[in-house]
Scaffold this active site. Sequence first.
Site, PDB file in Angstrom:
ATOM      1  N   SER A 132     -88.934 -11.726  10.107  1.00 34.25           N
ATOM      2  CA  SER A 132     -88.669 -10.357  10.537  1.00 34.25           C
ATOM      3  C   SER A 132     -88.274  -9.485   9.340  1.00 34.25           C
ATOM      4  O   SER A 132     -89.064  -9.310   8.419  1.00 34.25           O
ATOM      5  CB  SER A 132     -87.584 -10.354  11.628  1.00 34.25           C
ATOM      6  OG  SER A 132     -87.499  -9.082  12.245  1.00 34.25           O
ATOM      7  N   GLU A 224     -96.983 -10.563  12.404  1.00 34.22           N
ATOM      8  CA  GLU A 224     -96.351 -10.656  13.722  1.00 34.22           C
ATOM      9  C   GLU A 224     -95.500  -9.413  13.905  1.00 34.22           C
ATOM     10  O   GLU A 224     -95.206  -8.712  12.940  1.00 34.22           O
ATOM     11  CB  GLU A 224     -95.493 -11.929  13.835  1.00 34.22           C
ATOM     12  CG  GLU A 224     -94.336 -12.014  12.852  1.00 34.22           C
ATOM     13  CD  GLU A 224     -93.079 -11.281  13.296  1.00 34.22           C
ATOM     14  OE1 GLU A 224     -92.863 -11.123  14.516  1.00 34.22           O
ATOM     15  OE2 GLU A 224     -92.317 -10.843  12.423  1.00 34.22           O
ATOM     16  N   HIS A 294     -91.433 -13.483  16.597  1.00 33.33           N
ATOM     17  CA  HIS A 294     -90.287 -13.261  17.491  1.00 33.33           C
ATOM     18  C   HIS A 294     -90.514 -13.954  18.830  1.00 33.33           C
ATOM     19  O   HIS A 294     -90.559 -13.340  19.898  1.00 33.33           O
ATOM     20  CB  HIS A 294     -90.060 -11.767  17.692  1.00 33.33           C
ATOM     21  CG  HIS A 294     -89.517 -11.071  16.492  1.00 33.33           C
ATOM     22  ND1 HIS A 294     -90.317 -10.688  15.433  1.00 33.33           N
ATOM     23  CD2 HIS A 294     -88.261 -10.687  16.170  1.00 33.33           C
ATOM     24  CE1 HIS A 294     -89.569 -10.086  14.514  1.00 33.33           C
ATOM     25  NE2 HIS A 294     -88.323 -10.074  14.930  1.00 33.33           N
TER      26      HIS A 294
END
Length: 321
Positions: A132, A224, A294
């Site tokens: 992330s 992602e 995630h």
Amino acid sequence: MQRILKTLLITLIFITSAQAQDQMKIPPYLKKGDTVAILATARKIDMAPLKPAIALLKSWGLNVVTGKTVGLDNNQLAGADWQRATDFQEMIDNPAIKAVWCAKGGYGTVRMIDRVDFTKFKKNPKWIIGFSDATVLHSHINNMNIATLHGIMCISVPNATNEAKESLRKALFGETLAYTIPAHPFNKKGTVTAELIGGNLSVLYSILGSMSEPDYKGKILFIEDLDEYLYHIDRMMMNLKRNGYFANVKGIIIGGMSKMRDNDIPWGHDALEIIQDITKEYNIPICFNFPAGHIHDNRALILGSEVTLTVTESGTKVTFN
């Protein structure tokens, strides 16, 4: 003749030296008794949520230290930018620390990255772990020809699958890492071997044009994302396309596109449909729904490592060489 041989020798030494400088460094793999540091480069976190991660590391025979940023409170962030940078600096410069594990993501790593001096780290690299917001760290460090580990963060441990946790252990301890996943109707068949780069799409988009932007040419790109408006996904993907990034990569791996949002007037396509439409013209292997991002089953990926991506009608295989 001697002059010619001397010139050839000097040329050979120069080429060998250049190749050595360009070769990706893999940090030393861990062994039992090594120490892992846990710290926060972005959002704040207290000690209590870290206990499962600490227990996991200890179950692998590792020692744990926590950084000074754990428990700091600066609105959303784990202390001021200089505090997070100083904590990170101390851990990467400490020879007793063999890996640094990001406690939590959110936002904030980009605010401290330029305060960090990587001089010692380049000479003695260690594993940097997270995903992330940690994409900033991955891209910045991969540009130094040093591999990093995209995987669960400390706060992820309670909800992570056993497969996700085990993949992190295998990656850290240098065991064989390979994944076989089911086919997806949007996949594009092919086989390619190249360096793996990438991470969170929003973060990659945000660092375009900066010194942390990765080199996309000839690479396999992993992306992602989480909690974005669908038109934001379209906007980011169109930016990458119009700037020629997709034309330069050798393959694409799409991980979790989770909990996406839409407007009152629907965009009309989900995240995977958007990505498929924008990338369908490229004659490269493309894998959809890879278990990373995630999601609870967030498998470890060694960014900067050479991987072989094989996409067939029956499924996809990703092997770390």
